[in-house]
Design a protein around this motif. Structure first.
Motif, PDB file in Angstrom:
ATOM      1  N   HIS A 241       0.939  -0.826  -0.064  1.00 26.30           N
ATOM      2  CA  HIS A 241       0.155  -0.142  -0.035  1.00 26.30           C
ATOM      3  C   HIS A 241       1.167   1.744   0.211  1.00 26.30           C
ATOM      4  O   HIS A 241       1.783   1.061   0.007  1.00 26.30           O
ATOM      5  CB  HIS A 241      -1.285  -0.329   1.441  1.00 26.30           C
ATOM      6  CG  HIS A 241      -0.281   0.026   2.443  1.00 26.30           C
ATOM      7  ND1 HIS A 241       0.654  -1.091   3.291  1.00 26.30           N
ATOM      8  CD2 HIS A 241      -0.076   0.791   3.374  1.00 26.30           C
ATOM      9  CE1 HIS A 241       1.015  -0.652   4.487  1.00 26.30           C
ATOM     10  NE2 HIS A 241       0.554   0.881   4.521  1.00 26.30           N
TER      11      HIS A 241
ATOM     12  N   ASP B 109       0.460   4.656   2.167  1.00 24.48           N
ATOM     13  CA  ASP B 109       0.083   5.428   3.512  1.00 24.48           C
ATOM     14  C   ASP B 109      -0.947   6.773   3.077  1.00 24.48           C
ATOM     15  O   ASP B 109      -1.754   6.934   3.486  1.00 24.48           O
ATOM     16  CB  ASP B 109       1.206   5.928   4.173  1.00 24.48           C
ATOM     17  CG  ASP B 109       2.202   4.841   4.958  1.00 24.48           C
ATOM     18  OD1 ASP B 109       1.477   3.935   4.447  1.00 24.48           O
ATOM     19  OD2 ASP B 109       3.372   5.061   5.542  1.00 24.48           O
TER      20      ASP B 109
ATOM     21  N   HIS C  85       4.858  -0.558   0.243  1.00 26.31           N
ATOM     22  CA  HIS C  85       5.654  -1.048   1.583  1.00 26.31           C
ATOM     23  C   HIS C  85       4.358  -2.232   2.362  1.00 26.31           C
ATOM     24  O   HIS C  85       3.284  -1.953   1.590  1.00 26.31           O
ATOM     25  CB  HIS C  85       6.092  -0.353   2.063  1.00 26.31           C
ATOM     26  CG  HIS C  85       5.610   0.805   2.985  1.00 26.31           C
ATOM     27  ND1 HIS C  85       4.853   1.876   2.586  1.00 26.31           N
ATOM     28  CD2 HIS C  85       4.621   0.351   4.147  1.00 26.31           C
ATOM     29  CE1 HIS C  85       3.865   2.400   3.375  1.00 26.31           C
ATOM     30  NE2 HIS C  85       4.187   1.830   4.163  1.00 26.31           N
TER      31      HIS C  85
END
Ligand code: FE2
Length: 280
Positions: A148, A150, A238
């Motif tokens: 994803h 952030d 990440h």
């Protein structure tokens, strides 16, 4: 506080690992405080945190946690009859999302001077501490966090969200360390997680480019000894793996946003008016 080489690496990669920045006693104090909070938590509400089916598992307990200290369970914590398979303190996935403003121990840890310096080095002129998470990544049942960005969850215009991720215990490939895509922060934001007026959630597509698969060979593991800090750009793809080992992997993350950036009302995380965001 960063060297020119470290800043260049952050600009190039979208992440930077700074080994052993936080002293061991400070990490131990935060871990002890998290343990006290979990001991005092009486689970009348059972809320599970899962990133594999996030719009289904997100509930009101989660959506209204932006100005609270709440406890979310590991998806694999429960037996078929709904009872916990292991003690409560080994069943919690994370504590979130405002302990940095509501708990004195978390407040002090979150506002360590070196974190303020890191935020400035990351280019934030007037950072606000938007969100905090104490992440347990429990032995054997610690859930994976899928790839994803952030900024999907903590969106501002322009994108400013920046993560400070602190390894409170050694994070390794075996116990579910972070993995990141070097340079991936120079790609667009794929989607936004938005809350509808009826309090359901959905992902709004912004960019069709796929996020990397979990086994994408371009991903690199960010193994981090306890006390290390990972600086994470808000657009960097990440993930972290499940923890099938018998060692926990406690970590603490704080997400920062620029004070001057626009913060949309349909972001999931909203703070009550009596608890405005604060900086360092
Ligand atoms: Fe993340």
């Amino acid at each position: 506080m960063l060297t020119a080489e470290q800043r260049a690496a952050y600009d190039r990669d979208g992440f930077l690992l700074i080994e052993r920045l936080v002293p061991a006693d400070a990490c131990a104090a935060l871990t002890a405080r998290a343990g006290e909070l979990v001991d005092a938590f009486d689970p009348e509400t059972v809320s599970v945190f899962s990133t594999t089916d996030q719009t289904r598992t997100t509930d009101e307990y989660f959506l209204s946690s932006g100005g609270a200290v709440r406890f979310f369970f590991e998806e694999e914590a429960f037996a078929p009859d709904g009872s916990l398979r292991q003690p409560k303190h080994l069943s919690i996935n994370k504590i979130g999302h405002a302990q940095h403003d509501l708990d004195p121990v978390f407040d002090a840890f979150s506002r360590r001077p070196e974190f303020a310096e890191l935020a400035a080095d990351a280019g934030l002129a007037d950072p606000l501490l938007l969100q905090s998470m104490y992440i347990f990544k429990q032995p054997r049942i610690g859930g994976e966090v899928v790839n994803h960005q952030d900024a999907t969850f903590l969106y501002t215009e322009p994108v400013t969200v920046t993560g400070l991720w602190v390894a409170l215990q050694d994070a390794t490939v075996q116990n579910g360390c972070l993995w990141a895509l070097p340079g991936g922060h120079r790609t667009g934001l794929r989607r936004r997680f938005v809350v509808e007026p009826d309090r359901t959630t959905r992902f709004e597509a912004l960019d069709d480019a796929p996020l990397p698969a979990a086994d994408d060979p371009r991903l690199v593991p960010l193994e981090a000894p306890a006390g290390s800090v990972v600086l994470l750009h808000g657009l960097l793809p990440h993930r972290s793996g499940a923890n099938r080992s018998d060692r926990s992997r406690h970590a603490y993350s704080v997400h920062l946003v620029e004070a001057g950036a626009a913060y949309p009302p349909d972001n999931w995380l909203q703070r009550p008016p009596e608890l405005p965001l604060r900086g360092f």
